[in-house]
Design an enzyme around this catalytic site. Structure first.
Site, short mmCIF file in Angstrom:
data_model
loop_
_atom_site.label_atom_id
_atom_site.label_comp_id
_atom_site.label_asym_id
_atom_site.label_seq_id
_atom_site.Cartn_x
_atom_site.Cartn_y
_atom_site.Cartn_z
N CYS A 84 -0.71 -1.09 6.63
CA CYS A 84 -0.49 -0.53 7.96
C CYS A 84 -1.71 -0.81 8.85
O CYS A 84 -2.03 -1.97 9.09
CB CYS A 84 -0.15 0.96 7.88
SG CYS A 84 0.57 1.58 9.43
N HIS A 194 4.66 0.28 4.72
CA HIS A 194 4.04 1.09 3.67
C HIS A 194 4.74 0.86 2.33
O HIS A 194 5.77 1.48 2.07
CB HIS A 194 4.12 2.57 4.02
CG HIS A 194 3.21 2.98 5.13
ND1 HIS A 194 1.92 3.42 4.91
CD2 HIS A 194 3.42 3.02 6.47
CE1 HIS A 194 1.36 3.72 6.08
NE2 HIS A 194 2.24 3.48 7.04
N GLU A 196 3.84 1.94 -0.49
CA GLU A 196 3.76 3.17 -1.27
C GLU A 196 4.83 4.18 -0.87
O GLU A 196 5.07 5.17 -1.58
CB GLU A 196 2.36 3.79 -1.14
CG GLU A 196 2.08 4.56 0.13
CD GLU A 196 1.73 3.70 1.34
OE1 GLU A 196 1.28 4.25 2.35
OE2 GLU A 196 1.91 2.45 1.26
#
Length: 213
Positions: A84, A194, A196
């Site tokens: 990001c 993202h 994650e």
């Protein structure tokens, strides 16, 4: 038995450190959250997170010698992954709210506001992966990843001369505006989305990163 890959999650006061920590552990990494330069340079991999404004992230990075850490790792071909705003700060500069801030300068170009009617770009979106991408290996082309941002690199300005291998640049779109979604540039990888927070697809991408070491 192979030892777990050691990853330092760079702690500079910005980024969703907790979710990135969990995701890396889930794919088998041994994770340390640290701002110590020696530890960050010595690790098998370095993850640079980022949430918020470009200028504020750069202020935090400078406070922990982040640009020097990244530069030293890349000089030794040691893997770095930016996520990001952790990707955005790798470019030369960022322009937000009329403020121009210098980035780490690993790539030429400017991070700027997306030209879209609805901002932020928040939610799940497809990525047009670069040909022969190692980052997206084994991930279906229709897979969606989780984005939340209003700014991005809307052009790719690095054009290395032969015989240097060209970076692999992947793209996405929001509101008809195309932007850089991911880059693979030797040991330097980065994603605007993202991983994650992107479920199984994000875990597969992180596994691909660990395999690249």
């Amino acid at each position: 038995m192979r030892m777990a890959t050691r990853v330092v999650l760079l702690d500079y006061g910005s980024g969703n450190v907790r979710s990135a920590h969990r995701a890396l552990e889930r794919v088998g990494a041994e994770v340390t959250v640290s701002s110590d330069p020696k530890e960050a340079v010595a690790a098998d991999g370095l993850l640079v997170p980022g949430v918020g404004a470009f200028a504020a992230c750069m202020t935090g990075l400078h406070a922990v010698q982040g640009p020097r850490i990244i530069g030293e790792r890349l000089a030794g071909s040691r893997p770095v992954l930016g996520i990001c705003v952790g990707m955005q700060v790798l470019f030369e500069r960022g322009e937000e709210h009329g403020q121009v801030a210098a980035g780490c300068g690993e790539w030429p170009g400017t991070v700027e506001k997306l030209d879209a009617a609805v901002l932020p770009h928040m939610g799940w979106n497809r990525v047009q992966a670069a040909q022969d991408s190692q980052m997206f290996a084994g991930i279906d082309a229709d897979t969606r990843f989780y984005f939340v941002h209003s700014y991005a690199a809307r052009r790719w300005e690095l054009h290395p001369e032969e015989p240097m291998p060209a970076p692999k640049v992947s793209w996405s779109q929001h509101g008809g505006d195309e932007f850089v979604a991911a880059v693979e540039n030797g040991p330097l990888w980065a994603t605007q989305f993202h991983p994650e927070k992107s479920g199984d697809a994000g875990m597969a991408l992180l596994e691909n990163w660990l395999r690249s070491f």
